[in-house]
Write a protein that holds these residues in place. Structure first.
Motif, PDB file in Angstrom:
ATOM      1  N   ASP A  53      -3.215   1.106  -6.525  1.00  0.00           N
ATOM      2  CA  ASP A  53      -2.375   1.821  -5.563  1.00  0.00           C
ATOM      3  C   ASP A  53      -3.183   2.567  -4.507  1.00  0.00           C
ATOM      4  O   ASP A  53      -2.619   3.226  -3.631  1.00  0.00           O
ATOM      5  CB  ASP A  53      -1.410   2.772  -6.275  1.00  0.00           C
ATOM      6  N   LYS A  56      -6.257  -0.859   0.245  1.00  0.00           N
ATOM      7  CA  LYS A  56      -5.565  -1.130   1.505  1.00  0.00           C
ATOM      8  C   LYS A  56      -4.850  -2.470   1.452  1.00  0.00           C
ATOM      9  O   LYS A  56      -3.826  -2.669   2.107  1.00  0.00           O
ATOM     10  CB  LYS A  56      -6.562  -1.110   2.676  1.00  0.00           C
ATOM     11  N   SER A  57      -5.415  -3.397   0.685  1.00  0.00           N
ATOM     12  CA  SER A  57      -4.793  -4.706   0.502  1.00  0.00           C
ATOM     13  C   SER A  57      -5.329  -5.305  -0.790  1.00  0.00           C
ATOM     14  O   SER A  57      -6.275  -4.789  -1.377  1.00  0.00           O
ATOM     15  CB  SER A  57      -5.086  -5.636   1.687  1.00  0.00           C
ATOM     16  N   CYS A  58      -4.719  -6.394  -1.203  1.00  0.00           N
ATOM     17  CA  CYS A  58      -5.112  -7.019  -2.469  1.00  0.00           C
ATOM     18  C   CYS A  58      -6.516  -7.625  -2.356  1.00  0.00           C
ATOM     19  O   CYS A  58      -6.866  -8.212  -1.316  1.00  0.00           O
ATOM     20  CB  CYS A  58      -4.108  -8.110  -2.829  1.00  0.00           C
ATOM     21  N   TYR A 117      -1.586  -6.524  -8.641  1.00  0.00           N
ATOM     22  CA  TYR A 117      -1.486  -5.718  -7.423  1.00  0.00           C
ATOM     23  C   TYR A 117      -0.047  -5.685  -6.913  1.00  0.00           C
ATOM     24  O   TYR A 117       0.459  -4.640  -6.482  1.00  0.00           O
ATOM     25  CB  TYR A 117      -2.421  -6.289  -6.355  1.00  0.00           C
ATOM     26  N   ALA A 118       0.636  -6.836  -6.988  1.00  0.00           N
ATOM     27  CA  ALA A 118       2.019  -6.914  -6.501  1.00  0.00           C
ATOM     28  C   ALA A 118       2.931  -5.960  -7.268  1.00  0.00           C
ATOM     29  O   ALA A 118       3.865  -5.390  -6.691  1.00  0.00           O
ATOM     30  CB  ALA A 118       2.524  -8.348  -6.616  1.00  0.00           C
ATOM     31  N   THR A 120       2.274  -3.040  -8.338  1.00  0.00           N
ATOM     32  CA  THR A 120       2.092  -1.642  -7.902  1.00  0.00           C
ATOM     33  C   THR A 120       2.705  -1.391  -6.528  1.00  0.00           C
ATOM     34  O   THR A 120       2.842  -0.246  -6.117  1.00  0.00           O
ATOM     35  CB  THR A 120       0.601  -1.265  -7.852  1.00  0.00           C
ATOM     36  N   GLN A 121       3.062  -2.449  -5.818  1.00  0.00           N
ATOM     37  CA  GLN A 121       3.544  -2.290  -4.441  1.00  0.00           C
ATOM     38  C   GLN A 121       5.047  -2.106  -4.342  1.00  0.00           C
ATOM     39  O   GLN A 121       5.558  -1.678  -3.321  1.00  0.00           O
ATOM     40  CB  GLN A 121       3.133  -3.506  -3.603  1.00  0.00           C
ATOM     41  N   ASN A 122       5.778  -2.431  -5.413  1.00  0.00           N
ATOM     42  CA  ASN A 122       7.237  -2.303  -5.388  1.00  0.00           C
ATOM     43  C   ASN A 122       7.640  -0.912  -5.853  1.00  0.00           C
ATOM     44  O   ASN A 122       7.924  -0.683  -7.015  1.00  0.00           O
ATOM     45  CB  ASN A 122       7.874  -3.375  -6.277  1.00  0.00           C
ATOM     46  N   GLY A 123       7.644   0.031  -4.933  1.00  0.00           N
ATOM     47  CA  GLY A 123       7.912   1.423  -5.279  1.00  0.00           C
ATOM     48  C   GLY A 123       9.336   1.694  -5.690  1.00  0.00           C
ATOM     49  O   GLY A 123       9.628   2.710  -6.312  1.00  0.00           O
ATOM     50  N   ARG A 130       9.026  -2.472 -14.150  1.00  0.00           N
ATOM     51  CA  ARG A 130       7.616  -2.790 -13.895  1.00  0.00           C
ATOM     52  C   ARG A 130       6.872  -3.009 -15.199  1.00  0.00           C
ATOM     53  O   ARG A 130       6.036  -3.912 -15.308  1.00  0.00           O
ATOM     54  CB  ARG A 130       6.960  -1.654 -13.096  1.00  0.00           C
TER      55      ARG A 130
END
Length: 559
Positions: A53, A56-58, A117-118, A120-123, A130
């Motif tokens: 988290d 900056k990017s995967c 990584y994906a 962690t991006q779905n807030g 999750r």
């Protein structure tokens, strides 16, 4: 590297040999469920943890080098620099990480890290969803079947199929699978490591001297095995059914601490003086579900001595001792009056309580053990030690706080009375940077009472007080408060021993909850707050030496 360097509950999944590009620093790149960790071969270089988290990017392949991966981190942590245990260093400068894989392709890393990584991006996704997605994604890793080539003796006869389970140690759960044979119990860790660090563990069946049914959080599915070398292993299975399958394969006649028969025998042996007070309390703790491998259910012992200021300790004087007929929260009348007035103001809520904190919880155990378990404290405190003024730095101060502080009703742990285990928890042998109090005093070795010549002398005198006739006469009252008739319900209220409802949660309560989120929240709250030991006795505990015998019907059978 240790799992304690990760977030609580995070798993280490895979690792590869790499070179940190631009530094020529070799090490292992560990892919974990919430972060990427680089562990240099040179132990003087700090271990770096990069949370997903804060990327900056995967992470992706380098355009100029297909055998390398790279990403940019907005914040990362450096741990154990110069191989010194201390607070984690937080690096807030934007940092580019690039690693070249030495003996393998980074393809497996890329495929797995993209999925992790994906998540962690779905807030907006609920934590339970999750968690479920992560579990489904990791299932192939967790379901890796047991490798028969791990059998020590190929003539061994398997008695079970693969049993998915975890080894539980304080704050850490290591998943894998277990197989029982006629000679051994094997545990094979989950995941794939290229460093040969995750080989199987096994225990000889003939070395098991006792067992005990245990909990994993609030789930009734774990088993502790006690070995003849005085070590133990705590295994958590997928279900109660699988735990009982293993229990039934342990040789007949092996004592089980959580069986009423063992408790009844212990009562009789203690009454006759065969068991010391220390040994008896250890056994009652074990019978009530407490384990040294579980900080949320760590064995609890009473404060016995009340004098931490005299130059000489008089163990023949009643005034030297704490009143064991009352819980620690009720020893100070002025503070008790505050708790009772607060309780009276809660009559409109479903579960009013006297104490908003508990007498035993992970934070309290590590408060006492920070000097010998510093990495556990750093794990629990998100990479920091507690404020120096809140650290365990003085026996007198700690006992005074337990009598006067409205948020402090903690009891002690067995280490305060164990003359065979040393005194490491009182000595800062590692020279840990525990800070300075507001008065400028360095928090170093724990300050002992004047009557103690040394840490070992303190423990020896504390144990002598525990085994004294005065303590023995009153110990049954304390047992009633912790393990017996006055530990819960209306009796607990009458004896000023009533805690927040989270302390009394049971596996049955968990099953009745409607959602996964509700269950997860309740379990986390109970484990952080502290859990009351299982009820052992439904009648008052007999006095020592009376020859009284508690009938089996008065020992509560949970299993």
């Amino acid at each position: 590297f240790s799992s304690l360097l990760l977030e609580y509950g995070e798993k280490s999944l895979f690792d590869w040999a790499v070179v940190f590009s631009g530094t020529a620093m070799e090490g292992r790149l560990r892919l974990c469920s919430s972060s990427v960790v680089f562990e240099p071969v040179d132990i003087n270089r700090g271990i770096m943890r990069c949370p997903f988290d804060r990327m900056k990017s995967c992470p992706s392949r380098c355009r100029r080098d297909e055998n390398s991966v790279e990403w940019v981190q907005t914040r990362h942590f450096v741990m154990k620099a110069m191989n010194i245990i201390g607070p984690f260093e937080t690096v807030t400068e934007q940092t580019k990480f690039q690693f070249s894989f030495l003996h393998s392709s980074p393809q497996k890393f890329i495929e797995t890290v993209e999925k992790l990584y994906a998540l962690t991006q779905n807030g907006t996704e609920k934590s339970s969803a999750r968690t479920l997605s992560l579990k489904e994604m990791l299932q192939p890793v967790l379901d890796r079947p047991f490798d028969p080539s791990n059998f020590v003796d190929l003539r061994e006869r398997p008695l079970t199929t693969n049993l998915r389970c975890s080894i539980l140690t304080p704050l850490v759960s290591n998943p894998g699978c277990a197989v029982l044979t006629n000679d051994r119990i094997y545990f094979q860790p989950a995941g794939i490591s290229l460093s040969n660090e995750t080989g199987p563990t096994f225990w000889m069946i003939r070395d098991i001297v006792a067992s005990a049914r245990r909990y994993d959080g609030l789930k009734d599915c774990a088993l502790e095995l006690f070995m003849k070398d005085e070590t133990s292993a705590l295994l958590s299975f997928d279900s109660n059914k699988e735990r009982e399958l293993v229990m039934n394969l342990i040789p007949v006649g092996t004592p089980c601490h959580t069986d009423p028969k063992v408790v009844l025998e212990a009562v009789e042996q203690w009454s006759k003086g065969v068991l010391s007070n220390f040994e008896y309390l250890l056994l009652l703790n074990s019978a009530a579900g407490r384990s040294f491998n579980d900080l949320s259910r760590y064995p609890v012992f009473p404060w016995v001595i009340a004098d931490y200021s005299s130059t000489k300790l008089n163990l023949d004087a009643k005034e030297t001792y704490r009143d064991l007929t009352r819980p620690i929260g009720a020893l100070n009348e002025e503070r008790l009056d505050y708790f009772q007035r607060r309780l009276e103001g809660m009559q409109d809520i479903d579960h009013p309580f006297l104490y908003g904190t508990h007498y035993s919880a992970p934070g309290y155990v590590l408060y006492y053990l920070v000097r010998c378990m510093p990495e556990h404290m750093l794990c629990l405190q998100n990479g920091k030690f507690d404020s120096p003024d809140r650290m365990f730095h003085s026996l007198d101060h700690t006992y005074s706080s337990a009598l006067t502080n409205h948020a402090d009703v903690k009891e002690l742990i067995p280490e305060f009375y164990d003359t065979s285990a040393g005194s490491d928890f009182l000595i800062n042998a590692r020279n840990l940077p525990l800070g300075n109090t507001q008065l400028g005093d360095r928090v170093h070795d724990c300050r002992l009472p004047p009557w103690a010549k040394s840490p070992r002398d303190f423990i020896r005198k504390n144990r002598k007080a525990l085994e004294s006739p005065i303590c023995s006469r009153n110990l049954p009252h304390w047992i009633d408060l912790i393990f017996g008739v006055n530990s819960r319900g209306e009796n607990a209220r009458r004896h000023n021993n009533l805690f927040h409802k989270a302390a009394y949660l049971r596996p049955e309560d968990l099953q009745m909850m409607e959602s996964d989120d509700e269950r997860a929240h309740a379990e986390l709250h109970a484990m952080e707050f502290g859990i009351v030991p299982d009820l052992l006795f439904t009648v008052s505990h007999p006095q020592k030496g009376e020859g009284a015998v508690i009938e089996e019907k008065f020992v509560r059978r949970r299993w």
